[in-house]
Write a protein that holds these residues in place. Sequence first.
Motif, short mmCIF file in Angstrom:
data_model
loop_
_atom_site.label_atom_id
_atom_site.label_comp_id
_atom_site.label_asym_id
_atom_site.label_seq_id
_atom_site.Cartn_x
_atom_site.Cartn_y
_atom_site.Cartn_z
N PHE A 1 14.28 4.33 -1.98
CA PHE A 1 12.92 4.59 -1.49
C PHE A 1 12.24 3.29 -1.06
CE2 PHE A 1 8.34 4.76 -2.24
CZ PHE A 1 7.98 5.83 -1.42
N VAL A 2 12.37 2.25 -1.87
CA VAL A 2 11.74 0.97 -1.55
C VAL A 2 12.29 0.42 -0.26
CG1 VAL A 2 11.50 -1.43 -2.30
CG2 VAL A 2 11.18 0.44 -3.95
N ASN A 3 13.58 0.57 -0.02
CA ASN A 3 14.22 -0.01 1.15
C ASN A 3 14.12 0.86 2.40
OD1 ASN A 3 15.03 -2.20 -0.39
ND2 ASN A 3 17.02 -1.32 -0.89
N ILE B 1 0.84 -1.20 0.00
CA ILE B 1 0.00 0.00 0.00
C ILE B 1 0.88 1.26 0.00
CG2 ILE B 1 -1.61 1.33 1.43
CD1 ILE B 1 -2.89 -1.39 2.20
N ARG B 2 1.97 1.24 0.77
CA ARG B 2 2.87 2.39 0.78
C ARG B 2 3.51 2.61 -0.59
NH1 ARG B 2 8.45 3.83 1.40
NH2 ARG B 2 9.14 1.65 1.29
N LEU B 3 4.02 1.52 -1.16
CA LEU B 3 4.75 1.64 -2.41
C LEU B 3 3.84 2.00 -3.58
CD1 LEU B 3 7.16 -1.39 -1.95
CD2 LEU B 3 7.75 1.03 -1.82
N PRO C 1 15.73 13.06 -5.87
CA PRO C 1 14.96 12.70 -4.67
C PRO C 1 14.36 11.30 -4.79
CG PRO C 1 14.35 14.89 -5.48
CD PRO C 1 15.19 14.26 -6.53
N PRO C 2 14.54 10.45 -3.78
CA PRO C 2 14.10 9.05 -3.92
C PRO C 2 12.62 8.88 -4.22
CG PRO C 2 15.65 9.25 -2.12
CD PRO C 2 15.34 10.65 -2.57
#
Length: 269
Positions: free
Chosen positions: A265-267, A34-36, A208-209
Amino acid sequence: MSEQTPHTPRSLIVTLYGAHGRGFPGPVPVAELIRLLGAAGVDAPSVRSAVSRLKRRGLLLPAHTAAGAAGYALSDDARQLLDDGDRRVYGDTADGSGWVLAVFSVPESERARRHVLRSTLAGLGFGTAAPGVWLAPAGLYAEARHTLERAGCAGYVDLFAGEHLGFTATAEAVARWWDLPALAALHEAFLAEHEPVLRAWEAREDTPPTAAYRDHLLALDSWRHLPYADPGLPPELLPARWPGLRSAAVFRALHERLHPAATRFVNAS
């Protein structure tokens, strides 16, 4: 692993798993999905609905993380599809050694199987040389073989490797076997959406990530469909100023610029 329409929640989830999901140490938590996906503009209900559809298709398997959170892991079939997709998306399927031919015959009593077979070959990017005779660049042989096996069509198809020896010039024949104007239009649409994004990134020094992740995911989601429509046809057999060469260069440049920051960003969970 290709969905029909880019930027739908289901397509973006497939793209996300292809780009990052195989690097997770275990199942991807639902909250993380949901975040990604939220960073790409997809709301939580749409994520849950798309995940349910992918689960019904056997591509995602419900599982729990080491911390006990609900999540989803890739099925073996999904991993194979994504591995095949990597070769399409990041590699070069063109092979100067010739073509792979799929020759099939399906009894009239099994029309549904014939439809599945044709849809499978079309989805792999095969062109039609004659009724029951489809072909693609030779580099697609391995993927075609196990895709046809997964679809339950292997018993109806013979695969051959070969060269085109005439009588029409091969470039003219390719224009019959594939709808080149339609393929060119797909490349032009990719360029219209993503070339301005590349130029904007080229004009700035920072990456920016969050923004990098969003733009990379959307570009990858658009691009990964193209190698299944245009299966790596040799450039010398295509019209002059073929837009596929430019669209591939734009995708590669975006990927090289944005992927490292997107991974950060994913990590960052």
